[in-house]
Scaffold this motif. Structure first.
Motif, PDB file in Angstrom:
ATOM      1  N   LEU A 219      -7.129 134.012  26.545  1.00 45.24           N
ATOM      2  CA  LEU A 219      -8.056 134.798  27.353  1.00 45.24           C
ATOM      3  C   LEU A 219      -7.361 135.355  28.591  1.00 45.24           C
ATOM      4  O   LEU A 219      -7.589 136.516  28.974  1.00 45.24           O
ATOM      5  CB  LEU A 219      -9.261 133.936  27.765  1.00 45.24           C
ATOM      6  CG  LEU A 219     -10.326 134.645  28.612  1.00 45.24           C
ATOM      7  CD1 LEU A 219     -10.848 135.903  27.919  1.00 45.24           C
ATOM      8  CD2 LEU A 219     -11.490 133.692  28.900  1.00 45.24           C
ATOM      9  N   GLU A 220      -6.496 134.531  29.208  1.00 45.81           N
ATOM     10  CA  GLU A 220      -5.775 135.039  30.380  1.00 45.81           C
ATOM     11  C   GLU A 220      -4.904 136.230  30.000  1.00 45.81           C
ATOM     12  O   GLU A 220      -4.860 137.247  30.715  1.00 45.81           O
ATOM     13  CB  GLU A 220      -4.909 133.947  30.992  1.00 45.81           C
ATOM     14  CG  GLU A 220      -4.169 134.436  32.234  1.00 45.81           C
ATOM     15  CD  GLU A 220      -3.220 133.405  32.810  1.00 45.81           C
ATOM     16  OE1 GLU A 220      -3.319 133.111  34.008  1.00 45.81           O
ATOM     17  OE2 GLU A 220      -2.385 132.893  32.047  1.00 45.81           O
ATOM     18  N   MET A 221      -4.223 136.143  28.862  1.00 43.50           N
ATOM     19  CA  MET A 221      -3.370 137.247  28.429  1.00 43.50           C
ATOM     20  C   MET A 221      -4.186 138.525  28.230  1.00 43.50           C
ATOM     21  O   MET A 221      -3.775 139.613  28.655  1.00 43.50           O
ATOM     22  CB  MET A 221      -2.674 136.869  27.126  1.00 43.50           C
ATOM     23  CG  MET A 221      -1.745 137.946  26.591  1.00 43.50           C
ATOM     24  SD  MET A 221      -1.324 137.692  24.868  1.00 43.50           S
ATOM     25  CE  MET A 221      -2.888 138.010  24.061  1.00 43.50           C
ATOM     26  N   LEU A 222      -5.370 138.372  27.625  1.00 44.44           N
ATOM     27  CA  LEU A 222      -6.206 139.549  27.386  1.00 44.44           C
ATOM     28  C   LEU A 222      -6.718 140.146  28.702  1.00 44.44           C
ATOM     29  O   LEU A 222      -6.765 141.367  28.867  1.00 44.44           O
ATOM     30  CB  LEU A 222      -7.396 139.165  26.496  1.00 44.44           C
ATOM     31  CG  LEU A 222      -7.049 138.926  25.033  1.00 44.44           C
ATOM     32  CD1 LEU A 222      -8.219 138.273  24.303  1.00 44.44           C
ATOM     33  CD2 LEU A 222      -6.688 140.243  24.352  1.00 44.44           C
ATOM     34  N   ASN A 223      -7.097 139.277  29.645  1.00 45.25           N
ATOM     35  CA  ASN A 223      -7.578 139.783  30.939  1.00 45.25           C
ATOM     36  C   ASN A 223      -6.468 140.495  31.705  1.00 45.25           C
ATOM     37  O   ASN A 223      -6.699 141.528  32.334  1.00 45.25           O
ATOM     38  CB  ASN A 223      -8.156 138.644  31.772  1.00 45.25           C
ATOM     39  CG  ASN A 223      -9.534 138.222  31.299  1.00 45.25           C
ATOM     40  OD1 ASN A 223     -10.238 139.006  30.646  1.00 45.25           O
ATOM     41  ND2 ASN A 223      -9.932 136.995  31.596  1.00 45.25           N
ATOM     42  N   LEU A 224      -5.263 139.947  31.646  1.00 46.02           N
ATOM     43  CA  LEU A 224      -4.142 140.601  32.311  1.00 46.02           C
ATOM     44  C   LEU A 224      -3.873 141.968  31.691  1.00 46.02           C
ATOM     45  O   LEU A 224      -3.623 142.959  32.400  1.00 46.02           O
ATOM     46  CB  LEU A 224      -2.891 139.722  32.231  1.00 46.02           C
ATOM     47  CG  LEU A 224      -2.932 138.433  33.067  1.00 46.02           C
ATOM     48  CD1 LEU A 224      -1.720 137.565  32.744  1.00 46.02           C
ATOM     49  CD2 LEU A 224      -2.971 138.747  34.555  1.00 46.02           C
ATOM     50  N   LYS A 225      -3.939 142.041  30.374  1.00 46.89           N
ATOM     51  CA  LYS A 225      -3.734 143.309  29.684  1.00 46.89           C
ATOM     52  C   LYS A 225      -4.814 144.311  30.056  1.00 46.89           C
ATOM     53  O   LYS A 225      -4.551 145.509  30.249  1.00 46.89           O
ATOM     54  CB  LYS A 225      -3.730 143.063  28.165  1.00 46.89           C
ATOM     55  CG  LYS A 225      -3.291 144.255  27.346  1.00 46.89           C
ATOM     56  CD  LYS A 225      -3.198 143.876  25.879  1.00 46.89           C
ATOM     57  CE  LYS A 225      -2.768 145.085  25.049  1.00 46.89           C
ATOM     58  NZ  LYS A 225      -2.682 144.740  23.604  1.00 46.89           N
TER      59      LYS A 225
END
Length: 354
Positions: A219-225
């Protein structure tokens, strides 16, 4: 050749959506936006589209969620309390990176409030209408022609960035009738949506539309993207300026307030006060750089809005409080008069001279 038609602001939005290729509208009646739904109810069956009056605002936004997942252009509209009800669905769509257009013709609040025009949903629109860490593109027309033009643009931006785009108007803009050049509407662009749920026909890996991620790292990776994308969207921030080249007092206003401010600026100029207007066309992304550049020349700012003061915070942040910022506002459905705005300009100019 221009093809001008006399239309209400709400009707211009609906016709523009149709010209942009929207064939799926889901809504629920609420004043002062009901003409959007009424127009769609008449037109959609004639062009092979889908109009459905949902049982609630919550149902309507989730129908948009489903239609957008299938890769089609979809829209819903409402007014302030109705947008609050749609906020959960908006968050789900943001979490799924789905494009759609949402129209908010604002009324007075909080709560059920009143049906007269307001701009008190600025925070709701620009800070995030729903839970989670996300943004919508927010466009603010100030006449009926722009309600038409920006609606078409909203569909293009939504598809380009896979985001919800909002048209944020007020009750006065929704109800006023003005000539609209509908020949400016262009055919829908052919954006490829290889992420859509259209059926695999056994020829490709299935697509998944989802906003639930139990693994924190994922989820963190998706939010950063997602925020990398927002950084790109920042580049579309824009304003419409009026007499700002030599302005010492700059009015910042959007929607109907910007039109009122123009009249006040003209009167101020007759009195020898160098006043000008910066009208944010995009409320998100907010035109921070344009405001910051203006602060290098201006001596003071006056923010005119129909709320207790919401956009004024973004103006102060943009110019880093380097200049005095005054508020001229009405609330509860009241609209500032040109005389009140002129008085605010005169007071700001006088404060700088003293």
């Amino acid at each position: 050749m221009a093809e001008k038609v006399l239309m209400k602001g709400n009707e211009a939005i609906a016709e523009a959506a149709i010209m942009a290729g929207c064939r799926h509208f889901f809504g629920y009646p609420i004043t002062p936006q009901t003409e959007v739904a009424a127009y769609m109810a008449k037109r959609m069956p004639k062009i092979g589209g889908t109009y459905l009056q949902a049982e609630s605002e919550i149902a309507a936004i989730n129908m948009v969620y489903g239609a957008s997942s299938a890769g089609v252009r979809a829209m819903t509209s409402s007014s302030s309390p109705g947008i609050s009800l749609k906020s959960e669905g908006l968050s789900y769509m943001a979490g799924s990176d789905l494009p759609a257009v949402l129209v908010n013709i604002q009324r007075g609040g909080p709560g059920l409030g009143g049906i007269r025009p307001s701009q008190s949903d600025y925070f709701q629109a620009t800070r995030s209408s729903g839970h989670g860490d996300f943004h919508m593109i927010v466009l603010a027309p100030n006449n009926v022609q722009e309600m038409f033009d920006l609606t078409i643009e909203a569909f293009e931006l939504a598809d380009q960035y896979r985001m919800t785009a909002m048209i944020l108007g007020d009750g006065m803009l929704g109800q006023v009738m003005e000539p609209v050049d509908i020949s400016r509407g262009e055919a829908a662009s052919n954006v490829t949506k290889d992420w859509a749920l259209t059926g695999t026909k056994g020829q490709r890996k299935r697509n998944v539309i989802n906003s639930l991620y139990l693994e924190a790292e994922e989820l963190e990776m998706l939010n950063l993207k997602r925020f990398e994308k927002y950084a790109e969207v920042e580049k579309i921030a824009r304003t419409d300026n009026y007499l700002t080249e030599d302005a010492e007092v700059i009015i910042v206003a959007y929607g109907i307030c910007a039109r009122i401010a123009r009249n006040a600026i003209n009167e101020a100029r007759k009195k020898g006060i160098k006043a000008g207007l910066i009208r944010p066309v995009t409320l998100w992304p907010f035109p921070k750089n344009q405001l910051k550049a203006a602060a290098e020349k201006a001596k003071a700012f006056v923010v005119v809005e129909m709320s207790m003061g919401q956009m004024i915070q973004d103006v102060e942040l943009s110019i880093r409080c380097s200049r005095p910022v005054h508020l001229c506002s009405r609330t509860g459905g009241m609209v500032p008069t040109p005389e009140a705005v002129l008085e605010a300009i005169e007071n700001a100019a006088q404060a700088e001279r003293s």
